[in-house]
Design an enzyme around this catalytic site. Structure first.
Site, PDB file in Angstrom:
ATOM      1  N   LYS A  43      24.483  15.508 -83.459  1.00  0.00           N
ATOM      2  CA  LYS A  43      23.247  14.719 -83.585  1.00  0.00           C
ATOM      3  C   LYS A  43      21.988  15.586 -83.606  1.00  0.00           C
ATOM      4  O   LYS A  43      20.977  15.191 -84.186  1.00  0.00           O
ATOM      5  CB  LYS A  43      23.150  13.695 -82.450  1.00  0.00           C
ATOM      6  N   GLY A  86      29.526   1.012 -73.556  1.00  0.00           N
ATOM      7  CA  GLY A  86      28.634   1.245 -74.680  1.00  0.00           C
ATOM      8  C   GLY A  86      28.973   0.517 -75.962  1.00  0.00           C
ATOM      9  O   GLY A  86      28.376   0.795 -77.000  1.00  0.00           O
ATOM     10  N   GLY A 118      23.868  13.864 -68.359  1.00  0.00           N
ATOM     11  CA  GLY A 118      23.998  14.496 -69.666  1.00  0.00           C
ATOM     12  C   GLY A 118      22.643  14.693 -70.314  1.00  0.00           C
ATOM     13  O   GLY A 118      21.710  13.916 -70.081  1.00  0.00           O
ATOM     14  N   ASP A 123      20.203   4.842 -82.096  1.00  0.00           N
ATOM     15  CA  ASP A 123      20.806   4.790 -80.758  1.00  0.00           C
ATOM     16  C   ASP A 123      19.856   4.154 -79.738  1.00  0.00           C
ATOM     17  O   ASP A 123      20.274   3.372 -78.890  1.00  0.00           O
ATOM     18  CB  ASP A 123      21.183   6.191 -80.275  1.00  0.00           C
ATOM     19  N   SER A 178      33.214   3.270 -85.403  1.00  0.00           N
ATOM     20  CA  SER A 178      32.433   3.010 -86.614  1.00  0.00           C
ATOM     21  C   SER A 178      33.284   2.655 -87.820  1.00  0.00           C
ATOM     22  O   SER A 178      32.967   1.726 -88.572  1.00  0.00           O
ATOM     23  CB  SER A 178      31.552   4.218 -86.946  1.00  0.00           C
ATOM     24  N   GLY A 227      22.396  15.814 -73.902  1.00  0.00           N
ATOM     25  CA  GLY A 227      22.573  15.998 -75.342  1.00  0.00           C
ATOM     26  C   GLY A 227      21.817  14.976 -76.171  1.00  0.00           C
ATOM     27  O   GLY A 227      20.882  14.318 -75.700  1.00  0.00           O
ATOM     28  N   GLY A 228      22.250  14.816 -77.419  1.00  0.00           N
ATOM     29  CA  GLY A 228      21.560  13.939 -78.353  1.00  0.00           C
ATOM     30  C   GLY A 228      21.527  12.489 -77.919  1.00  0.00           C
ATOM     31  O   GLY A 228      20.493  11.814 -78.056  1.00  0.00           O
TER      32      GLY A 228
END
Length: 245
Positions: A66, A228, A126, A102, A19, A128-129
């Site tokens: 997140k 990604g 996974g 996302d 980022s 998670g967020g």
């Protein structure tokens, strides 16, 4: 020239992050008088000290905050609320609004895969967020999915339950864990890669390195692969739109 606002990334151990480079280049190339900083914190309790800087106008949020950051936000978008995770925060008049871009990044990037139209089911590694955003996107695309997690849950299966049948019944396999991210590039989700074939498509939210151990194992099995990076680029552009809306 726009005023000198500050934007940044909230996360833990984020020196590797995409980022900061993405937005710094954008600001330079487009003559935007803003800064983008990394806010690397060891605990979400440090978030209040980050936003005490009144010049901060927006934040991206990455692993592992997140979900945890939601309790500090004044308002949350419907998508982020449904997902249960925030990766973009807009700060205006000292009020924080949480969004999730996302799922947009994932949807737009997965649609560009050659075999996308043949995907009927996905295996998500996974819970998670990031995983929640992917689940939300797949639901929008009417793609069935199974979530694999280390935690015991009625909504997930464990890694030791990922059988040959499961791998062969899920064309798309998505790594939503940070395993394999630089510098721990040798790590990967523990599934039986020997059951992979050219039938499968492997998608890794990890982008550094360009080919993670997870994707390399897919290549060796003849799978189509994608990392990604494009997802990140798309979600970053969507974040910028939100900050400037």
């Amino acid at each position: 020239m726009r005023e000198n606002k500050i934007y940044g990334l909230l996360g833990k151990n984020i020196d590797y992050s995409f980022s900061k480079n993405f937005f710094s280049k954008k600001f330079k190339n487009e003559n935007i008088n803003c800064k983008y900083l990394n806010f690397d914190i060891q605990n979400i309790s440090e978030f209040k000290s980050v936003i005490s800087d009144k010049n901060i106008s927006g934040l991206n949020v990455t692993i592992p905050y997140k979900e945890d950051v939601i309790k500090y936000i004044d308002k949350i978008s419907s998508d982020a609320k449904s997902i249960g995770a925030v990766n973009t925060i807009k700060i205006s008049n000292e009020k924080l609004t949480g969004y999730n871009t996302d799922h947009i990044g994932f949807s737009k990037s997965i649609e560009k895969i050659d075999g996308f139209k043949n995907i009927e089911s996905a295996l998500i590694l996974g819970s998670g967020g990031a995983s929640k955003a992917v689940q939300f996107a797949l639901e929008k695309m009417n793609i069935k999915y199974t979530v694999v997690s280390r935690s015991n849950s009625t909504e997930c299966i464990n890694y030791d339950q990922v059988s040959e049948k499961i791998i062969k019944n899920h064309k798309l396999i998505i790594n939503c864990t940070p395993l394999g991210t630089f510098p721990d590039v040798e790590r990967f989700p523990e599934i039986e890669y020997r059951f992979l074939s050219s039938f499968n498509i492997l998608y890794d939210l990890v982008y550094n390195p360009e080919q993670s151990s997870f994707l390399i194992k897919g290549l060796k099995a003849g799978c189509e692969i994608k990392n990604g990076l494009e997802m990140l680029e798309i979600q970053a552009i969507e974040s910028w739109k939100i900050w400037n809306s």
